[in-house]
Design an enzyme around this catalytic site. Structure first.
Site, PDB file in Angstrom:
ATOM      1  N   LYS A   1      42.277   8.966 -19.241  1.00  0.00           N
ATOM      2  CA  LYS A   1      42.810  10.328 -19.263  1.00  0.00           C
ATOM      3  C   LYS A   1      41.712  11.323 -19.595  1.00  0.00           C
ATOM      4  CE  LYS A   1      44.832  13.001 -22.307  1.00  0.00           C
ATOM      5  NZ  LYS A   1      44.308  14.303 -21.874  1.00  0.00           N
TER       6      LYS A   1
ATOM      7  N   GLY B   1      36.934  12.293 -29.229  1.00  0.00           N
ATOM      8  CA  GLY B   1      37.608  13.581 -29.435  1.00  0.00           C
ATOM      9  C   GLY B   1      37.575  13.947 -30.901  1.00  0.00           C
ATOM     10  N   SER B   2      38.582  14.705 -31.313  1.00  0.00           N
ATOM     11  CA  SER B   2      38.555  15.230 -32.676  1.00  0.00           C
ATOM     12  C   SER B   2      38.915  14.140 -33.697  1.00  0.00           C
ATOM     13  CB  SER B   2      39.555  16.376 -32.795  1.00  0.00           C
ATOM     14  OG  SER B   2      40.845  15.905 -32.498  1.00  0.00           O
TER      15      SER B   2
ATOM     16  N   GLU C   1      40.859  14.536 -36.151  1.00  0.00           N
ATOM     17  CA  GLU C   1      42.291  14.620 -36.425  1.00  0.00           C
ATOM     18  C   GLU C   1      43.086  13.701 -35.473  1.00  0.00           C
ATOM     19  OE1 GLU C   1      43.492  18.586 -35.645  1.00  0.00           O
ATOM     20  OE2 GLU C   1      45.611  18.092 -35.916  1.00  0.00           O
TER      21      GLU C   1
ATOM     22  N   GLU D   1      35.100   7.649 -31.256  1.00  0.00           N
ATOM     23  CA  GLU D   1      33.897   8.476 -31.406  1.00  0.00           C
ATOM     24  C   GLU D   1      34.399   9.885 -31.687  1.00  0.00           C
ATOM     25  OE1 GLU D   1      31.392  11.054 -30.833  1.00  0.00           O
ATOM     26  OE2 GLU D   1      31.088  10.411 -28.746  1.00  0.00           O
TER      27      GLU D   1
ATOM     28  N   CYS E   1      29.418  16.644 -30.055  1.00  0.00           N
ATOM     29  CA  CYS E   1      29.788  16.119 -31.384  1.00  0.00           C
ATOM     30  C   CYS E   1      28.552  15.805 -32.221  1.00  0.00           C
ATOM     31  CB  CYS E   1      30.721  14.935 -31.279  1.00  0.00           C
ATOM     32  SG  CYS E   1      30.333  13.864 -29.929  1.00  0.00           S
TER      33      CYS E   1
ATOM     34  N   GLU F   1      33.203  20.947 -38.576  1.00  0.00           N
ATOM     35  CA  GLU F   1      32.566  20.938 -37.259  1.00  0.00           C
ATOM     36  C   GLU F   1      32.843  22.278 -36.577  1.00  0.00           C
ATOM     37  OE1 GLU F   1      34.188  18.128 -34.421  1.00  0.00           O
ATOM     38  OE2 GLU F   1      32.147  17.660 -33.793  1.00  0.00           O
TER      39      GLU F   1
END
Ligand code: ADP
Length: 511
Positions: free
Chosen positions: A216, A268-269, A271, A290, A324, A421
């Site tokens: 995705k 991604g994040s 969270e 990651e 990142c 970040e």
């Protein structure tokens, strides 16, 4: 060419630029007081047609989503709609997982490694042939400067397919004494900052090891992943080996929940990474994450300063800081602080912000309005907490999401901007006295993805790299990527590695 350097203005608290607007993008005129006067050199985007609607790629074919729903993908540099993207629901994800399972059981896991390798080589070569088109699409859809998508992203995308193609028939040598087996169906969820590169990082090792994939892309950058699907068709990759489902977080969550997934790889994040880890706890699914970062660049007095400034600039402003591993914290040894600030100030004045399709552009558009707002809010919080913003005053295009490169001084560890970040072109500058202080402060955050050390002394580098808690540490350089090197983090930056042999191991069971 003559450059007249003018000192950059330091904005007062009230004068933080709000992204607006003097020079429309179409004028392609340049900013920064016309100090630079390059002729515009935009890539020809008209030769590449973007179809008005993008469907899901399931079982080797493009198909309309079960939900019947589509969402727009826009060009972040102009806010123009580019196309409509299918929104996959749980039923679509189920079809994709079933197609991947069938391909795994009937074809892919049964093929000898050398045959899988041939497909990967073929895909790599087609990517090289279409690199120009893919780079233009990546830039239009994501906002990154064409010189980055053309010279960094695309060569690395092809290199990852080539590299893992080479391993496909040599897996038993990759893990001496062990017998590698594929895991099954891999669910892969990727972000918007390197859409094709993240797809390559995940798809190439998965296929080399004999797994099949449901991928995705991020909702703001799906176009190139679907173009990659056409490349898979052209390469005659067997149906269902790679399936691409588009959509937002809910589509990703449906992949995470699906019982037919054996391995999840997420970038991604932090969270969302935590939510995924919680969602699969107690299942047999393997996971690599990651996540975010807040990298420190540590600059010692003995470093070659001009070279270091270039590396630091690249470390924070590459892809508008939406990386990142971006070096968003700079620790400068006290004795050189004022020289470094002078050099940084001079250098950011010469960065060119504007049309991402122009090969002269250094700083393109921020990927989306919510991301731009996050950057602005974090910068405002830094100013409110007492930091001082240096940002070259420049005219920004009327439409689109822009943030001129900036740095904050007077930042302390207590400031949000020193810990969270930012994912934007904003550097937080701090100082240190001794190497011990440098690594202690660099480590004093929840993240541990990357770091940089700048010094003339090799011994200092070796001493420091053993103390820095980061998965990737660059010395006297920054943001260098290679398919043979593993990449990944510690703590809130995730776990598991992508790239190199470690990236293969993440897609195998070793007996
Ligand atoms: P960012 O903040 O960088 O956009 P996100 O973590 O929100 O990063 O998004 C990264 C990827 O994860 C995107 O493809 C996004 O659609 C997807 N995603 C978002 N929420 C979820 C979720 N709850 N479960 C699975 N995937 C998700």
């Amino acid at each position: 060419m003559k450059i007249k350097a003018k000192p950059a203005r330091i904005f007062s608290k009230r004068a933080v630029p709000s992204s607006n607007t003097i020079v429309p993008l179409k004028d392609r005129r340049l900013n920064f007081g016309n100090k630079w006067d390059f002729a515009p050199a935009p890539e020809d985007s008209k030769s590449y047609v973007i179809s008005p609607r993008h469907e899901l790629f399931i079982g080797g074919k493009f198909a309309a989503p079960n939900s019947g729903k589509y969402f727009p993908s826009i060009n972040p540099a102009t806010e123009q709609p580019l196309t409509m993207i299918a929104s996959a629901n749980a039923a679509d994800v189920d079809s994709a997982v079933k197609a991947a399972r069938k391909a795994y059981e009937t074809v892919w896991s049964k093929l000898p490694g050398r045959e899988r390798g041939k497909y990967l080589y073929r895909i790599a070569r087609i990517i090289q042939e279409k690199a120009r088109e893919l780079a233009v699409l990546e830039t239009i859809d994501g906002g990154k400067p064409i010189k980055e998508s053309r010279d960094v992203d695309l060569p690395l995308v092809a290199a990852h397919f080539f590299y893992y193609a080479g391993w496909a028939d040599k897996l038993k040598y990759a893990f001496p004494g062990k017998l590698p087996h594929p895991l099954g169906v891999a669910g892969q969820i990727i972000p918007w900052n390197f859409p094709l590169l993240m797809a390559a990082w995940k798809i190439a090792p998965a296929l080399a090891c004999g797994n099949t994939v449901v991928l995705k892309p991020a909702e703001t950058t799906s176009i190139t992943a679907l173009r990659l699907a056409q490349i898979f068709q052209e390469a005659e990759l067997p149906e269902g080996v790679v399936n691409i489902v588009t959509g937002a977080g809910e589509t990703g969550a449906a992949i995470v929940r699906h019982p037919g997934i054996n391995k999840l790889a997420f970038t991604g994040s932090t969270e969302v990474g935590k939510q995924i880890a919680a969602a699969i706890a107690g299942t047999q699914k393997k996971l690599t994450l990651e996540l975010g970062g807040k990298a420190a660049n540590i600059l010692f007095e003995d470093a070659p300063l001009d070279q270091a400034i270039e590396g630091i600039i690249n470390g924070i402003y590459f892809n508008q800081g939406q990386v990142c591993c971006a070096g968003s914290r700079l620790f400068v040894q006290e004795g050189i602080y004022s020289t470094v600030i002078k050099k940084l100030r001079h250098r950011i004045q010469t960065l060119r912000i504007g049309n991402p399709l122009d090969k002269n552009t250094d700083i393109g558009a921020i990927n989306s309005r919510p991301q731009l707002e996050k950057i602005r809010a974090l910068v405002q919080s830094g100013i409110a907490e007492g930091a001082e913003l240096t940002q070259t005053p420049c005219a920004l295009p009327e439409k689109g999401y822009w943030f001129a490169p900036a740095f904050l001084t007077g930042v302390t560890h207590a400031h949000r901007v020193a810990n969270e970040e930012i994912f934007g072109p904003v550097l937080s500058v701090m100082t240190f006295r001794t190497p011990e202080e440098a690594f202690e402060r660099a480590n004093n955050i929840p993240y541990g993805l990357s770091a940089g050390v700048w010094t003339d002394k090799g011994s200092k580098i070796f001493k420091l790299v053993h103390k820095l808690r980061a998965g990737v540490i660059w010395a006297n350089t920054y943001n260098k990527f290679d398919p043979t090197s593993p990449f990944g983090g510690y703590r809130e930056s995730g776990f598991g590695r992508e790239g190199g042999l470690q990236g293969l191991a993440a897609y195998c069971r070793l007996d």
